[in-house]
Design a protein around this motif. Structure first.
Motif, PDB file in Angstrom:
ATOM      1  N   PHE A  14       0.846  -1.188   0.000  1.00 35.12           N
ATOM      2  CA  PHE A  14       0.000   0.000   0.000  1.00 35.12           C
ATOM      3  C   PHE A  14       0.884   1.242   0.000  1.00 35.12           C
ATOM      4  O   PHE A  14       1.727   1.419   0.889  1.00 35.12           O
ATOM      5  CB  PHE A  14      -0.926   0.003   1.212  1.00 35.12           C
ATOM      6  CG  PHE A  14      -2.030  -1.038   1.130  1.00 35.12           C
ATOM      7  CD1 PHE A  14      -3.226  -0.757   0.487  1.00 35.12           C
ATOM      8  CD2 PHE A  14      -1.847  -2.300   1.674  1.00 35.12           C
ATOM      9  CE1 PHE A  14      -4.227  -1.712   0.396  1.00 35.12           C
ATOM     10  CE2 PHE A  14      -2.841  -3.258   1.594  1.00 35.12           C
ATOM     11  CZ  PHE A  14      -4.034  -2.966   0.953  1.00 35.12           C
ATOM     12  N   SER A  15       0.671   2.096  -0.987  1.00 28.63           N
ATOM     13  CA  SER A  15       1.550   3.248  -1.183  1.00 28.63           C
ATOM     14  C   SER A  15       1.448   4.274  -0.062  1.00 28.63           C
ATOM     15  O   SER A  15       2.378   5.055   0.147  1.00 28.63           O
ATOM     16  CB  SER A  15       1.250   3.914  -2.529  1.00 28.63           C
ATOM     17  OG  SER A  15      -0.106   4.353  -2.571  1.00 28.63           O
ATOM     18  N   PHE A  16       0.330   4.309   0.665  1.00 30.70           N
ATOM     19  CA  PHE A  16       0.196   5.318   1.726  1.00 30.70           C
ATOM     20  C   PHE A  16       1.036   4.974   2.960  1.00 30.70           C
ATOM     21  O   PHE A  16       1.301   5.834   3.792  1.00 30.70           O
ATOM     22  CB  PHE A  16      -1.275   5.495   2.119  1.00 30.70           C
ATOM     23  CG  PHE A  16      -1.904   4.291   2.775  1.00 30.70           C
ATOM     24  CD1 PHE A  16      -1.770   4.065   4.139  1.00 30.70           C
ATOM     25  CD2 PHE A  16      -2.640   3.388   2.012  1.00 30.70           C
ATOM     26  CE1 PHE A  16      -2.353   2.963   4.740  1.00 30.70           C
ATOM     27  CE2 PHE A  16      -3.231   2.292   2.609  1.00 30.70           C
ATOM     28  CZ  PHE A  16      -3.083   2.074   3.975  1.00 30.70           C
ATOM     29  N   VAL A  17       1.463   3.722   3.087  1.00 27.35           N
ATOM     30  CA  VAL A  17       2.307   3.322   4.217  1.00 27.35           C
ATOM     31  C   VAL A  17       3.743   3.722   3.902  1.00 27.35           C
ATOM     32  O   VAL A  17       4.333   3.256   2.922  1.00 27.35           O
ATOM     33  CB  VAL A  17       2.206   1.809   4.477  1.00 27.35           C
ATOM     34  CG1 VAL A  17       3.171   1.408   5.593  1.00 27.35           C
ATOM     35  CG2 VAL A  17       0.783   1.423   4.837  1.00 27.35           C
ATOM     36  N   ARG A  18       4.320   4.546   4.754  1.00 27.19           N
ATOM     37  CA  ARG A  18       5.681   5.016   4.535  1.00 27.19           C
ATOM     38  C   ARG A  18       6.502   4.857   5.799  1.00 27.19           C
ATOM     39  O   ARG A  18       6.088   5.312   6.873  1.00 27.19           O
ATOM     40  CB  ARG A  18       5.679   6.483   4.092  1.00 27.19           C
ATOM     41  CG  ARG A  18       4.950   6.700   2.770  1.00 27.19           C
ATOM     42  CD  ARG A  18       4.889   8.157   2.389  1.00 27.19           C
ATOM     43  NE  ARG A  18       4.141   8.366   1.139  1.00 27.19           N
ATOM     44  CZ  ARG A  18       3.893   9.537   0.596  1.00 27.19           C
ATOM     45  NH1 ARG A  18       4.327  10.644   1.196  1.00 27.19           N
ATOM     46  NH2 ARG A  18       3.222   9.615  -0.535  1.00 27.19           N
ATOM     47  N   GLY A  19       7.616   4.199   5.646  1.00 31.75           N
ATOM     48  CA  GLY A  19       8.469   3.945   6.806  1.00 31.75           C
ATOM     49  C   GLY A  19       7.790   3.059   7.837  1.00 31.75           C
ATOM     50  O   GLY A  19       8.044   3.186   9.035  1.00 31.75           O
ATOM     51  N   GLY A  20       6.922   2.165   7.369  1.00 32.32           N
ATOM     52  CA  GLY A  20       6.238   1.255   8.275  1.00 32.32           C
ATOM     53  C   GLY A  20       5.180   1.913   9.139  1.00 32.32           C
ATOM     54  O   GLY A  20       4.756   1.335  10.151  1.00 32.32           O
ATOM     55  N   ALA A  21       4.745   3.108   8.758  1.00 30.01           N
ATOM     56  CA  ALA A  21       3.756   3.827   9.562  1.00 30.01           C
ATOM     57  C   ALA A  21       2.632   4.356   8.684  1.00 30.01           C
ATOM     58  O   ALA A  21       2.803   4.576   7.478  1.00 30.01           O
ATOM     59  CB  ALA A  21       4.408   4.973  10.319  1.00 30.01           C
ATOM     60  N   MET A  22       1.492   4.582   9.306  1.00 27.15           N
ATOM     61  CA  MET A  22       0.332   5.125   8.613  1.00 27.15           C
ATOM     62  C   MET A  22       0.278   6.632   8.856  1.00 27.15           C
ATOM     63  O   MET A  22       0.506   7.082   9.980  1.00 27.15           O
ATOM     64  CB  MET A  22      -0.943   4.458   9.152  1.00 27.15           C
ATOM     65  CG  MET A  22      -2.208   4.808   8.373  1.00 27.15           C
ATOM     66  SD  MET A  22      -3.700   3.975   9.045  1.00 27.15           S
ATOM     67  CE  MET A  22      -3.301   2.256   8.716  1.00 27.15           C
TER      68      MET A  22
END
Length: 229
Positions: A160-168
């Motif tokens: 999922f592209s919205f997850v960045r650095g393992g965080a929402m």
């Protein structure tokens, strides 16, 4: 002799009558002066015994009976499974069905991950498209090809592209989009409304054309997302 006795008896009777009348008048006077404290209207209200149905002896044995009325408090109703089924039958579309459901005050960790995916991935899509995204997460959690929990599916790397650095990213929890996402997460989790893309494990935006899509079975396109199995 008999006349004297009769005269004396008459005088005695008159004297007794005068004392009685004086006593009554005295009581009345005291009552008017406020010295008699018992007032009939202030006595406790009791249930009268019907003289036609009970003898005087029964009435004395029974005595006054105080009548108490039960206090009934209304119990707040909560939606039951039957209520939800009735709401589903009455609703002609997902919007109406969603409107008939209360917004949950809070969600557990897994449902929060599911609602977060709906919110970030598809809050700008129509309701059917948002539900379809939610059902993809649910289907993946049930598939041996993916992690077995909603959070595991959502935070899986490169999914999922919205997850960045393992965080929402931050969620505006006061927004209508989040309130709607929470409802949709509940519906998707319990499979309470059929999705046009039921069974889909993959989706992508219609403005991209990934290579993997050619190997999949296309199920549906809902607004800007295309779904595959």
């Amino acid at each position: 002799m008999s006349r004297k006795v009769r005269g004396a008896s008459a005088l005695t009777l008159v004297a007794m009558l005068g004392i009685t009348l004086f006593g009554i008048e005295g009581t009345r006077a005291k009552a008017e002066m406020g010295e008699v404290a018992i007032v009939a209207s202030e006595m406790p209200v009791t249930e009268a015994v019907d003289a036609a149905d009970a003898s005087s002896e029964d009435a004395q044995a029974t005595g006054p009976r105080f009548v108490s009325n039960p206090v009934v408090q209304a119990v707040p109703e909560t939606p039951t499974t039957e209520d939800k089924k009735a709401n589903m039958i009455a609703a002609s579309n997902l919007k109406d069905f969603l409107a008939g459901l209360p917004v949950p005050d809070s969600l557990d960790k897994e449902l929060t991950c599911l609602a977060g995916a709906i919110y970030h991935e598809s809050k700008g899509e129509p309701l059917d498209g948002q539900l379809a995204v939610a059902r993809v997460v649910v289907a993946r959690a049930a598939s041996p090809k993916f992690p077995s929990s909603y959070c595991g599916v959502v935070y899986q790397r490169h999914q999922f592209s919205f997850v960045r650095g393992g965080a929402m990213p931050r969620i505006n929890k006061a927004s209508r989009a989040w309130q709607r996402a929470k409802k949709l997460a509940m519906i998707a989790d319990k499979d309470e409304w059929s999705s046009e893309a039921e069974g889909a494990l993959y989706f992508h935006a219609n403005y991209v054309n990934p290579r993997w899509s050619k190997k999949m079975t296309r199920l549906a396109q809902i607004d800007n997302h295309i779904f595959y199995r």
